[in-house]
Design a protein around this motif. Sequence first.
Motif, PDB file in Angstrom:
ATOM      1  N   LYS A   1      23.252 -18.481  35.982  1.00 52.53           N
ATOM      2  CA  LYS A   1      22.571 -18.192  34.719  1.00 52.53           C
ATOM      3  C   LYS A   1      21.270 -17.482  35.070  1.00 52.53           C
ATOM      4  O   LYS A   1      20.445 -18.012  35.815  1.00 52.53           O
ATOM      5  N   PHE A   2      21.081 -16.277  34.547  1.00 53.68           N
ATOM      6  CA  PHE A   2      19.884 -15.527  34.899  1.00 53.68           C
ATOM      7  C   PHE A   2      18.692 -16.025  34.092  1.00 53.68           C
ATOM      8  O   PHE A   2      18.830 -16.524  32.980  1.00 53.68           O
ATOM      9  N   GLY A   3      17.493 -15.869  34.683  1.00 51.18           N
ATOM     10  CA  GLY A   3      16.268 -16.337  34.057  1.00 51.18           C
ATOM     11  C   GLY A   3      15.662 -15.301  33.128  1.00 51.18           C
ATOM     12  O   GLY A   3      16.017 -14.120  33.148  1.00 51.18           O
ATOM     13  N   SER A   4      14.700 -15.746  32.334  1.00 50.55           N
ATOM     14  CA  SER A   4      14.086 -14.859  31.340  1.00 50.55           C
ATOM     15  C   SER A   4      13.303 -13.715  31.990  1.00 50.55           C
ATOM     16  O   SER A   4      13.318 -12.588  31.486  1.00 50.55           O
ATOM     17  N   GLU A   5      12.630 -13.980  33.103  1.00 50.29           N
ATOM     18  CA  GLU A   5      11.881 -12.914  33.779  1.00 50.29           C
ATOM     19  C   GLU A   5      12.823 -11.834  34.314  1.00 50.29           C
ATOM     20  O   GLU A   5      12.520 -10.641  34.237  1.00 50.29           O
TER      21      GLU A   5
END
Length: 80
Positions: A69-73
């Motif tokens: 799951k990729f992060g917001s940044e």
Amino acid sequence: MEAGLSKPEAALVAKIFFDKMADTLANGDRVEVRGFCSFFVKKHRAYTGRNPKTGKKVKIKSKKLPFFKFGSELKKRVDA
């Protein structure tokens, strides 16, 4: 940003990191790299599927699969 490592040293650091990450996931724990991504394991129950060639019913065993799951940044940097 350069760390001043040679290619073999950088390769060793990456190998250690990914080996440790794989061991952690194998133990069922979550790995998070703040602002970049997280890795975790999802458990899937057993189910009955079909062989696409023959149409015959096949029992599929329960399994655990790694997910990313990729992060917001990371989302923001890619979208910029």
